[in-house]
Design an enzyme around this catalytic site. Structure first.
Site, PDB file in Angstrom:
ATOM      1  N   ASP A 381       0.804  -1.134   0.159  1.00 51.17           N
ATOM      2  CA  ASP A 381       0.309   0.164   0.065  1.00 51.17           C
ATOM      3  C   ASP A 381       0.854   1.251  -0.005  1.00 51.17           C
ATOM      4  O   ASP A 381       2.069   1.225   0.121  1.00 51.17           O
ATOM      5  CB  ASP A 381      -0.786  -0.055   1.324  1.00 51.17           C
ATOM      6  CG  ASP A 381      -1.646   1.159   1.392  1.00 51.17           C
ATOM      7  OD1 ASP A 381      -2.408   1.606   0.251  1.00 51.17           O
ATOM      8  OD2 ASP A 381      -1.893   1.342   2.471  1.00 51.17           O
ATOM      9  N   PHE A 500     -12.822  20.567  -6.622  1.00 52.54           N
ATOM     10  CA  PHE A 500     -11.743  19.977  -7.473  1.00 52.54           C
ATOM     11  C   PHE A 500     -12.198  18.367  -7.855  1.00 52.54           C
ATOM     12  O   PHE A 500     -13.042  17.755  -7.585  1.00 52.54           O
ATOM     13  CB  PHE A 500     -10.812  19.422  -6.276  1.00 52.54           C
ATOM     14  CG  PHE A 500      -9.760  18.616  -6.994  1.00 52.54           C
ATOM     15  CD1 PHE A 500      -8.431  19.121  -7.192  1.00 52.54           C
ATOM     16  CD2 PHE A 500      -9.692  17.094  -6.624  1.00 52.54           C
ATOM     17  CE1 PHE A 500      -7.304  18.189  -7.897  1.00 52.54           C
ATOM     18  CE2 PHE A 500      -8.593  16.415  -7.457  1.00 52.54           C
ATOM     19  CZ  PHE A 500      -7.378  16.944  -7.922  1.00 52.54           C
ATOM     20  N   ARG A 556       5.110  16.570  -3.822  1.00 56.06           N
ATOM     21  CA  ARG A 556       3.665  17.013  -4.525  1.00 56.06           C
ATOM     22  C   ARG A 556       3.773  18.253  -4.660  1.00 56.06           C
ATOM     23  O   ARG A 556       3.933  19.189  -3.759  1.00 56.06           O
ATOM     24  CB  ARG A 556       2.540  16.609  -3.695  1.00 56.06           C
ATOM     25  CG  ARG A 556       2.769  15.087  -3.309  1.00 56.06           C
ATOM     26  CD  ARG A 556       1.953  14.986  -1.980  1.00 56.06           C
ATOM     27  NE  ARG A 556       0.501  14.998  -2.228  1.00 56.06           N
ATOM     28  CZ  ARG A 556      -0.396  13.895  -1.953  1.00 56.06           C
ATOM     29  NH1 ARG A 556       0.220  12.778  -2.070  1.00 56.06           N
ATOM     30  NH2 ARG A 556      -1.657  14.146  -2.397  1.00 56.06           N
ATOM     31  N   THR A 636      -2.307   1.380  -4.579  1.00 58.54           N
ATOM     32  CA  THR A 636      -2.935   2.363  -4.016  1.00 58.54           C
ATOM     33  C   THR A 636      -4.039   2.789  -4.327  1.00 58.54           C
ATOM     34  O   THR A 636      -4.418   2.896  -5.626  1.00 58.54           O
ATOM     35  CB  THR A 636      -1.831   3.516  -3.953  1.00 58.54           C
ATOM     36  OG1 THR A 636      -2.322   4.532  -3.465  1.00 58.54           O
ATOM     37  CG2 THR A 636      -1.460   4.129  -5.426  1.00 58.54           C
ATOM     38  N   LYS A 733      -7.216  -4.967  -5.103  1.00 58.09           N
ATOM     39  CA  LYS A 733      -5.849  -5.605  -4.456  1.00 58.09           C
ATOM     40  C   LYS A 733      -5.806  -6.863  -4.059  1.00 58.09           C
ATOM     41  O   LYS A 733      -4.808  -7.465  -4.406  1.00 58.09           O
ATOM     42  CB  LYS A 733      -5.717  -4.688  -3.134  1.00 58.09           C
ATOM     43  CG  LYS A 733      -5.513  -3.066  -3.095  1.00 58.09           C
ATOM     44  CD  LYS A 733      -5.237  -2.439  -1.723  1.00 58.09           C
ATOM     45  CE  LYS A 733      -4.961  -1.066  -2.030  1.00 58.09           C
ATOM     46  NZ  LYS A 733      -4.626  -0.391  -0.880  1.00 58.09           N
ATOM     47  N   ASP A 756      -7.046  -2.435   3.349  1.00 54.89           N
ATOM     48  CA  ASP A 756      -5.626  -3.438   2.973  1.00 54.89           C
ATOM     49  C   ASP A 756      -5.806  -4.968   3.640  1.00 54.89           C
ATOM     50  O   ASP A 756      -5.219  -5.786   3.130  1.00 54.89           O
ATOM     51  CB  ASP A 756      -4.421  -3.096   3.284  1.00 54.89           C
ATOM     52  CG  ASP A 756      -4.169  -1.633   2.738  1.00 54.89           C
ATOM     53  OD1 ASP A 756      -4.223  -1.328   1.793  1.00 54.89           O
ATOM     54  OD2 ASP A 756      -3.535  -0.791   3.636  1.00 54.89           O
TER      55      ASP A 756
END
EC number: 7.6.2.1
Lengths: 1105, 350
Positions: A381, A500, A556, A636, A733, A756
């Site tokens: 992850d 956004f 970022r 992810t 996943k 996860d």
């Protein structure tokens, strides 16, 4: 199938559906014994032992006392059953804790505090801020006047940002008091595990509004195990309870995991079993033939002329029992014992303690440590696993000035502070955008401290940074924001929020300054979404360089921009915006279009760089494990660019300029297919080159690939050492894990969040990081560790040692039982093939359970290489991965050794104890002593490092053998009475034993020496190097190169333009829908930064040492 | 990995505990065992070590081999196979019939002493192809019954020779029933050569295994002849030493059992006349019977095996040591040379 839920109807609620009792238990008190026994007997080995034990009850055929099998068998079963019972009891306790948690529920119109387990479907549950949601609810009311509430869904999907939930339109505006009395019906699907969908309808009964059906979506629900945040209270009606909640349904039952070593042992056991059957058949036939030809003449044996019907079976069955020890009953006990010790070593390891929180590593599953050493794929992850899940504002570039460097964050950069205090307009504007352009909610506590609640961690980081730069976002009062800049209170009214979306890649707010009345558009977003829209005339080159530089640092980036709006312009636009927002078809697209009209002619202010800080040692860990031949996949839920950035900064691709990213995407099946095929083609070509190729796939493309092109994708998975899968759901996943498992790879899944859990349970080994997202993952995992970097130690040290030790122990167990079994077989040839046991019951039992089991148990302390050497040469793990130490051919070696030793012992014994000395008990003891001596020397020879405990176990055991046998020899009633005393006084006995030992060990030693010196394995070489000349460095190690690299490339000097090698460019940048598929601002694939990081930390470490 | 970490963290725990922070209360004290850091010696197989080990073994083994071979050579052994010779010529075609018949089975044999034999000289009988270790046979006995008269009827294990005419046989079972019953008389120079038949069995057996109050009884007289019916019913089992010897079952189909001891020296060239009663039936299964007179050494009777084996192993070790020395000299190889690590040559590859 539908489920109808009557809200707040106490009479109906009781029986229809289950209550909210959570149960993870496997057994109840009543079914424990039968169910547990059934489970244990479903294993082949146990069935085998039971059969043998039952056969031994037949005295005609049993060579030894039945107790010699029954005793250990019962013991083994008792131990396993106790362990299971204990585990189940612990599950019961944790369930009980969850079930007895108290919650407020409306009962008969009154709020009552009841235990969580008594919630029924249809009950109205009241929650306060920070409460955990006890079951799946449909929202009815919240403290917010607009009917909003915030939840943290980390436990379910692992996303840590806050999500908004809204009450259904039908419930809008219902009075707080009336919520107690609300009645209605909800029509919803039967329980399922889809956490993204909830398609239901609600109809409230009069007097509540009308009879219209109100549609419900997942937006109207609160799911079990979420936390209510930022909302004073909320209430909802329970729709799914207990194990039927979405979380409960998707929990899945963790299947017991079987390690590759176990599987191999089972296989070998099967082979031995076949061998045993062959021996039994051959000897059985030989025995019957001998009986009919020879034994009939042996008058003293008095064979009856006519036997019973089963006569032909008697001799084969006797041999079956005689050979039954070929499969050692002790192996299961020994393995269980050492495995729990491996687990303890992990628990105890002081080097795997997270010193910040004091969490120790913990092995929940004690049975699979060997698998750690055989890991081939690690699926990890990202957020919280590789990163700390803490966003920190690091640097910024305002109007061409760079603030912050590798020594100092921008926050403490003197220049920036100066600029602020001197009141540089650009800087202040920049800070304002940071503080205002967001959806953060400031919360002022009673002490005056302000905390921020944000949907996005990035925004929170920006606001925090602004606050520490004296631009404090103090309060949000309806639509009015208050900002305190150096004591000056500024107020802005938010007119519109341009939200956004991942397509627009930016968000903006339109604010009106309360002081001047001016209207501003403040924007932030990805560079490619902002820079092209700069006002004509503004140079954006500095900014794109800044972005590039920051991206290389693994930060970022967000570009900040603003523009002043004319009142008229705004008015005009505002109308269009409202219209677009109320449109029913294609709303999102329309809104985006309208936003686009406003979001141009930006005055670019600067670039902010935020770090989702990698956990300590992540790049080192990944590169070490990669050297160990482990492939990494990153799975992810995050978006592609972030994922790739993080992948870059943590050495996800080898630190040499040979990385290449291949993207698989596309919206339609065809596009995905084409893209997939192209990637596959490239992959096949580049596979022969020493190039690190990684593919990137997003959730949607993955879904299509897995559904329609599974074969191609599987091939890709096999070819690719690295993959980045973004925007994947928990079940995807798990599917990926499944896919790799189906290709026979050993997979390790590591993660920290509830999302996860499924992958962790699915993988061969699940590792949970007990981190910020709670303990969900850690609880479901086989191992929980505090930090990602402990993975190196877990795999290279614990996994590797465990594998080595188990490999030795299991093969040795077969060796020693085969040894004694071969002797029995040889003896049968000189005892008329009648199935006589040379050894007596006591010796046989003690041999298996005691004499040969104790010394080998000490091998749990054996270390072939020191931890340091292994860490320096992680490549050595290859031996474990490939199963070099336990496979049919090594087993054949042990098989041959036991045959050879059996011949030595048997031949020497019967020749030196021939004629007048050939007394049964004596011969038996001589042979047994020979076996014991040989096995002691074999253990000693195979031991790589002797601690005091090993000396004790090996040689002490030898002494114990004599002590025990002397004691038994002193008891008159046993068959062995005086035997050992007699033997120990005979010079012949000792000369025989020495002869056996040397004749047995000489060739073994010679062979081992020869292979050790002239056909040495890598392990041998490292052993020699380690013990003769101290630790050596690999010639090809990257460290020296790195040091030189660092000299001419300090992180600051990266600003020079990159002469990009075409290799770095994504191959598929021409794919149709992609504008720019590389990492955000075209971050090239180079690793200078990560290299320098690595090297600097390496230097740091070496200094510490 | 920083090697200082464990100790420093352990120190931290200690102080944390004293300050009352119980967070880490589950943390065990740092110990070398829990950290898998017990001091260990890590021997490796260096040429020096291995070669000297092999040389040492050969140096020790060859003398031992020589000594045991000498010991074995010192033992004087007379072996006389008499099973076929003691059948009268007329009965040679039907040996089994002869041995089961009631003729006189006395037989005379002459033994010549090749070398001087010092007393005590052990007299053995040797049986070949006799499976005392056969499963049916070896289990067919009752140690309880042998030990005490109270367990007289404890004969369940003794099948098929557990009782006769409804009475429990003492001693029961195939082993006792098939007791060897040939007898030997030795004359030397026309003088009776005394054979001491006392203390030929294990003392522990006489004392503990065979009861002083257990008397043989209830023997049937079947057609097949075991020797047990010859047991003297007036003597307790603990004094029936032939039985005690016999009941120590042999592990091999060829075995010798002690018949008695001659307690005078015999000189080289002495001639001994043996008068034997050839009663025991080995003819049904082509077994051989041999009479053995043997002296003894520190290693027991005559047995060259050990000496030869020691010499072989010693020689082999010497040979291996030489081979290793030669290989070592011809093709020296540096131990732990990192250039042999394949990943140093082609990175990334295995």
């Amino acid at each position: 199938m539908k489920r109808y839920i009557y809200i707040n109807d106490d009479d109906l609620a009781q029986d229809l559906y289950c209550d909210n009792r959570i149960s993870n238990r496997k057994y109840t008190i009543w079914n424990f014994l039968p169910k547990n026994l059934w489970e244990q007997f479903s294993r082949f080995m146990n069935q085998y032992f039971l059969l043998i034990a039952c056969l031994q009850l037949w005295s005609l055929i049993t060579p030894v006392n039945p107790a010699s099998t029954w005793g250990p068998l019962i013991f083994i079963f008792a131990v396993s059953a106790t362990k299971e019972a204990w585990d189940d009891y612990n599950r019961y306790l944790s369930d009980k804790k969850a079930n007895e948690k108290e919650v407020w529920v409306v009962r008969k119109g009154v709020k009552k505090l009841i235990q969580s387990q008594d919630i029924h479907v249809g009950n109205i549950v009241w929650l306060r801020e920070n409460d955990e949601v006890p079951c799946d609810l449909v929202l009815l009311g919240t403290a917010d006047p607009l009917g909003l509430c915030f939840v943290e869904t980390a436990a379910i999907d692992g996303e840590t940002d806050l999500k908004t939930r809204v009450i259904p339109s039908a419930c809008m505006g219902i009075d707080l008091e009336l919520l107690h009395k609300i009645k209605g019906v909800i029509e919803c699907p039967i329980p399922n595990k889809d956490i993204r969908r909830f398609d239901a309808n609600m109809r409230l009964f009069p007097p509540f509004l009308d009879n219209d059906v109100c549609p419900l979506t997942i937006k109207n629900t609160l799911l079990q195990s979420c936390y209510l945040r930022n909302t004073e209270w909320a209430c909802g009606v329970s729709v799914y309870t207990g194990n039927e909640t979405k979380l409960g349904m998707s929990r899945g039952i963790a299947e017991p995991k079987l390690t590759a070593v176990d599987a191999m042992i089972d296989k070998l056991t099967g082979a031995i079993f076949v061998f045993q059957i062959v021996v039994v058949i051959v000897l059985g036939i030989a025995g019957n033939v001998w009986k009919n030809t020879e034994a009939k003449k042996q008058w003293y044996v008095e064979y009856p002329n006519e036997g019973p019907w089963y006569e032909l079976l008697v001799i084969p069955l006797r041999f079956e029992l005689l050979c039954s020890i070929m499969i050692p009953i002790s192996i299961k006990v020994s393995l269980d014992l050492v495995k729990s010790l491996y687990a303890k070593f992990i628990d105890w390891d002081d080097q795997m303690v997270d010193l910040e929180t004091g969490t120790r590593s913990n092995a929940t599953n004690t049975a699979i440590s060997e698998d750690l050493g055989q890991v081939e794929y690690i699926l990890t992850d990202k957020t919280g696993t590789l990163t700390e899940n803490k966003m920190i504002f690091k640097r910024c570039c305002i109007r061409g000035t760079f603030y912050g460097n590798e020594n100092r964050d921008a926050l403490s950069d003197v220049e920036l502070l100066d600029a602020i205090s001197t009141g540089s307009t650009d800087v202040i504007q920049f800070l304002k955008v940071m503080a205002i352009c967001n959806t953060v909610v400031p919360i002022q506590s009673k002490t005056g401290a302000i905390s921020y609640k944000a949907l996005s961690q990035d925004e929170e980081a920006l606001v925090r940074a602004a606050a520490s730069l004296h631009m404090v976002f103090v309060n949000k009062n309806g639509n009015v924001l208050e900002i305190n800049f150096n004591g000056l209170l500024l107020r802005y009214e938010v007119l519109d929020i341009l939200e956004f979306t991942s397509d627009r890649k930016r968000m903006s707010v339109v604010v009106k300054c309360c002081l001047s009345g001016k209207i501003f558009l403040l924007s932030k977003g990805a560079d490619e979404a902002i820079l092209p829209h700069a006002r004509t005339g503004q140079q954006t080159r500095t900014f794109s360089e800044a972005v590039e530089q920051y991206a290389q640092l693994g930060l970022r980036t967000l570009c900040l921009a603003w523009r002043e709006l004319d009142y008229d312009e705004y008015q005009e636009w505002s109308l269009m915006f409202k219209e677009a927002n109320s449109i029913l078809v294609d709303r999102e697209w329309r809104v985006a279009e309208v936003c686009q009209r406003l979001e141009q002619n930006f005055e670019i202010l600067g670039v902010a760089a935020i770090e989702d800080r990698l956990q300590d040692g992540v790049p080192e860990t990944i590169s070490t494990l990669r050297k160990a031949g482990i492939n990494f996949w990153m799975l992810t839920g995050d978006k592609q660019s972030t994922a790739i950035q993080i992948a870059l900064s943590c050495n996800f691709i080898s630190p040499e300029p040979k990385g290449q990213l291949l993207l698989i995407n596309g919206k339609t099946e065809d596009e995905v297919c084409r893209s997939l095929e192209r990637v596959l083609l490239t992959m096949r070509i580049t596979n022969t080159e020493p190039k690190d190729v990684a593919f990137v796939v997003d959730g949607w493309a993955l879904e299509i690939s897995l559904k329609h092109y599974r074969k191609a994708f599987t091939e890709l998975a096999i070819l690719s050492r690295t993959a980045i899968c973004c925007r994947v759901t928990p079940s995807q996943k798990a599917q990926l894990v499944e896919l790799l498992k189906s290709c026979d790879y050993r997979t390790l899944a590591i993660g920290d969040g509830g999302n996860d859990v499924r992958m962790i349970q699915q993988a061969d080994i699940g590792v949970g990081i007990s981190g910020r997202e709670g303990l969900q993952a850690a609880r479901a995992a086989d191992y929980s560790i505090g930090k990602f970097r402990f993975l190196t130690r877990l795999i290279l040290v614990h996994g590797r040692y465990s594998y080595n030790r188990t490999a030795f122990l299991s093969q040795y167990s077969f060796y020693k039982s085969l040894l004694i079994c071969f002797i029995q077989i040889f003896f049968s040839f000189i005892s008329g093939v009648s199935g006589t046991s040379l050894f007596n019951s006591v010796s046989l039992m003690a041999y298996n359970v005691f004499y040969t089991s104790i010394p080998v148990l000490a091998s749990v302390l054996d270390k072939d290489l020191s931890e340091k050497t292994v860490m320096q040469h992680p490549q050595i793990l290859f031996y474990c991965q490939a199963g070099r130490l336990l496979n049919p051919s090594t087993f054949a070696g042990w098989f041959g050794r036991s045959l050879f030793h059996a011949i030595i012992v048997f031949v020497i014994t019967i020749h030196s104890y021939a004629f007048e000395k050939s007394e049964m008990e004596e011969v038996s003891m001589v042979a047994l002593s020979g076996c014991i001596w040989l096995q002691a020397f074999v253990v000693a020879l195979e031991t790589n490092s002797f601690t005091i405990l090993q000396h004790l176990a090996v040689w002490g055991n030898l002494v114990a053998f004599y002590v025990i046998n002397l004691i038994v020899s002193a008891i008159p009633s046993t068959g062995m009475y005086t035997i050992m005393f007699r033997l120990c006084r005979q010079p012949l006995y000792w000369t025989t034993i020495i002869l056996i030992t040397m004749a047995g060990m000489g060739p073994v030693l010679a062979l081992k020496y020869f292979r050790y010196t002239y056909r040495s394995s890598k392990i041998n070489i490292l052993q020699q190097a380690e013990r003769l000349g101290g630790p050596i460095l690999s010639l090809g190690n990257i460290e020296p190169q790195l040091r030189s690299l660092e000299k001419d490339l300090s992180p600051l000097s990266i600003s020079q333009p990159k002469n990009r090698n075409p290799v770095y460019e994504p191959l598929l940048s021409d794919s149709p829908s992609a504008t720019r598929r590389s990492i955000g601002p075209g971050t090239p694939f180079d690793y200078f930064q990560s290299q320098t990081r690595l090297s600097s930390s390496y230097l740091r470490n070496s200094k510490d040492n | 990995m920083n090697s200082d970490t464990p100790s420093s963290s352990a120190g931290g725990t200690g102080s944390a505990d004293t300050t009352g922070a119980r967070r880490n209360s589950k943390r065990p004290k740092y110990s070398r065992f829990t950290q898998q850091e017990l001091p260990a010696c890590k021997p490796i197989l260096t040429p020096k070590w291995v070669i000297s080990a092999f040389l040492l073994v050969s140096v020790v083994f060859i003398p031992i081999g020589v000594v045991s071979l000498f010991a074995s050579q010192d033992v004087v052994e007379i072996v006389d196979r008499y099973d076929s010779d003691c059948i009268p010529a007329g009965a040679r075609n039907n040996k089994v019939g002869f041995i089961q018949g009631s003729q006189v089975k006395t037989c005379n044999r002459t033994l010549r002493v090749p070398k001087r034999m010092k007393q005590p000289i052990y007299v053995y009988y040797q049986l070949d192809n006799f499976y005392q270790n056969h499963r049916r046979y070896v289990k067919s006995r009752s140690d309880q019954q042998l030990r005490s008269p109270r367990n007289e009827n404890d004969t369940s294990a003794c099948k098929p020779e557990e009782n006769a005419n409804g009475m429990s046989i003492v001693p029961c079972g195939l082993v006792a029933w098939s007791l060897f019953n040939d007898t030997y008389n030795f004359t030397h120079n026309n003088q009776q050569l005394a054979i001491n038949k006392r203390d030929i069995s294990w003392k522990s057996d006489r004392d503990r295994k065979f009861g002083k109050e257990v008397y043989p009884k209830n023997f049937q007289n079947g057609t097949l002849i075991g020797g047990a019916h010859l047991l003297d019913p007036s003597k307790p089992l603990s004094e029936q030493e032939d039985l005690i010897v016999w009941m120590r079952t042999a592990a091999l189909p060829t075995f010798r059992k002690l018949y008695g001891k001659i307690e005078t020296d015999l000189q080289a060239g002495d001639v001994i006349d043996v008068t034997l009663e050839n009663n025991y039936n080995t003819y049904s299964f082509d077994g051989k019977k041999k009479l053995v007179l043997s002296t003894t050494s520190w290693l027991g009777g005559k047995n060259d095996f050990l000496g030869i084996a020691y010499l072989t192993v010693g020689g082999l070790c010497f040979f291996l040591a030489m081979v290793f020395i030669i290989i070592y000299l011809v093709k020296p190889r540096q131990l732990g040379d990192p250039s042999y690590l394949s990943w140093n040559r082609n990175p990334g590859g295995h």
